[in-house]
Design a protein around this motif. Structure first.
Motif, mmCIF file in Angstrom:
data_model
loop_
_atom_site.group_PDB
_atom_site.id
_atom_site.type_symbol
_atom_site.label_atom_id
_atom_site.label_comp_id
_atom_site.label_asym_id
_atom_site.label_seq_id
_atom_site.Cartn_x
_atom_site.Cartn_y
_atom_site.Cartn_z
ATOM 1 N N LYS A 118 130.091 -24.445 39.672
ATOM 2 C CA LYS A 118 130.347 -23.552 38.770
ATOM 3 C C LYS A 118 129.247 -23.043 38.044
ATOM 4 O O LYS A 118 129.161 -21.858 37.882
ATOM 5 C CB LYS A 118 131.320 -23.961 37.702
ATOM 6 C CG LYS A 118 131.793 -23.255 36.523
ATOM 7 C CD LYS A 118 132.885 -22.238 36.975
ATOM 8 C CE LYS A 118 134.352 -22.815 37.470
ATOM 9 N NZ LYS A 118 135.383 -22.538 36.596
ATOM 10 N N LEU A 119 128.265 -23.693 37.500
ATOM 11 C CA LEU A 119 127.114 -23.427 36.999
ATOM 12 C C LEU A 119 126.060 -22.627 37.849
ATOM 13 O O LEU A 119 125.421 -21.726 37.313
ATOM 14 C CB LEU A 119 126.463 -24.710 36.351
ATOM 15 C CG LEU A 119 125.322 -24.430 35.228
ATOM 16 C CD1 LEU A 119 125.733 -23.649 34.025
ATOM 17 C CD2 LEU A 119 124.874 -25.809 34.770
ATOM 18 N N ARG A 120 126.084 -23.102 39.122
ATOM 19 C CA ARG A 120 125.175 -22.207 39.860
ATOM 20 C C ARG A 120 125.578 -20.826 40.284
ATOM 21 O O ARG A 120 124.852 -19.938 40.661
ATOM 22 C CB ARG A 120 125.010 -23.121 41.344
ATOM 23 C CG ARG A 120 124.080 -24.167 41.034
ATOM 24 C CD ARG A 120 123.944 -24.684 42.610
ATOM 25 N NE ARG A 120 124.876 -25.035 43.410
ATOM 26 C CZ ARG A 120 125.312 -26.141 43.767
ATOM 27 N NH1 ARG A 120 124.853 -27.229 43.014
ATOM 28 N NH2 ARG A 120 126.397 -26.349 44.156
ATOM 29 N N ARG A 121 126.940 -20.506 39.824
ATOM 30 C CA ARG A 121 127.389 -19.281 39.984
ATOM 31 C C ARG A 121 126.742 -18.220 39.160
ATOM 32 O O ARG A 121 127.023 -17.143 39.131
ATOM 33 C CB ARG A 121 128.788 -19.148 40.017
ATOM 34 C CG ARG A 121 129.428 -19.896 41.176
ATOM 35 C CD ARG A 121 131.026 -19.847 41.354
ATOM 36 N NE ARG A 121 131.322 -20.690 42.299
ATOM 37 C CZ ARG A 121 132.809 -21.317 42.446
ATOM 38 N NH1 ARG A 121 133.393 -21.295 41.424
ATOM 39 N NH2 ARG A 121 133.069 -21.839 43.522
ATOM 40 N N ALA A 122 126.559 -18.795 37.978
ATOM 41 C CA ALA A 122 125.915 -17.907 36.846
ATOM 42 C C ALA A 122 124.529 -17.216 37.381
ATOM 43 O O ALA A 122 124.048 -17.715 38.326
ATOM 44 C CB ALA A 122 125.345 -18.800 35.856
ATOM 45 N N ASP A 123 124.801 -15.836 37.255
ATOM 46 C CA ASP A 123 123.505 -14.817 37.497
ATOM 47 C C ASP A 123 122.321 -15.183 37.174
ATOM 48 O O ASP A 123 121.337 -15.116 37.731
ATOM 49 C CB ASP A 123 123.767 -13.446 37.102
ATOM 50 C CG ASP A 123 125.107 -12.890 37.723
ATOM 51 O OD1 ASP A 123 125.231 -13.415 38.864
ATOM 52 O OD2 ASP A 123 125.690 -11.645 37.442
ATOM 53 N N ALA A 124 122.391 -15.940 35.828
ATOM 54 C CA ALA A 124 120.981 -16.477 35.272
ATOM 55 C C ALA A 124 120.240 -17.709 35.725
ATOM 56 O O ALA A 124 119.275 -18.046 35.679
ATOM 57 C CB ALA A 124 121.125 -16.594 33.851
ATOM 58 N N VAL A 125 121.208 -18.417 36.680
ATOM 59 C CA VAL A 125 120.741 -19.709 37.300
ATOM 60 C C VAL A 125 120.298 -19.586 38.641
ATOM 61 O O VAL A 125 120.942 -19.016 39.560
ATOM 62 C CB VAL A 125 121.955 -20.611 37.130
ATOM 63 C CG1 VAL A 125 121.556 -21.995 37.926
ATOM 64 C CG2 VAL A 125 122.330 -20.981 35.801
#
Length: 100
Positions: free
Chosen positions: A20-27
């Motif tokens: 879920k966190l890897r889906r963030a554009d900033a990551v």
């Protein structure tokens, strides 16, 4: 931060939170994730987590901007960024190295 992880997500709870966190554009990448708390829900599990991430190149260096960018991801909320630091490029990634 808190991350809502679907009960039907593949893998274990930590893998679901990282995905879920890897889906963030900033990551760009999740370097570490430590689950600090868990609250079960009907369709998902909400985890309190502390993470170290490598930011995407266009994520910026302002803590509030990074926190807002992470919180824009569905299921990620209550984001607090403690520090943003730059690291030199890794020559193993194909980045240019000074002196070469």
């Amino acid at each position: 931060m808190t991350i809502a992880v679907s009960r039907s997500a593949p893998g274990d709870l930590a893998e679901g939170a990282e995905t879920k966190l890897r889906r963030a554009d900033a990551v760009g990448a999740v370097e570490s994730l430590d689950i600090r708390g868990l609250q079960p829900g009907l369709n998902d599990l909400t985890v309190e987590a502390e993470a170290t991430v490598a930011l995407a190149a266009d994520a910026g260096a302002d803590r509030e901007v990074v926190a807002d960018a992470l919180a824009e991801t569905f299921g990620v909320s209550d984001v607090a960024v403690s520090a943003v630091r730059s690291v030199p490029p890794d020559s193993a990634d194909g980045a240019a190295v000074a002196g070469e």
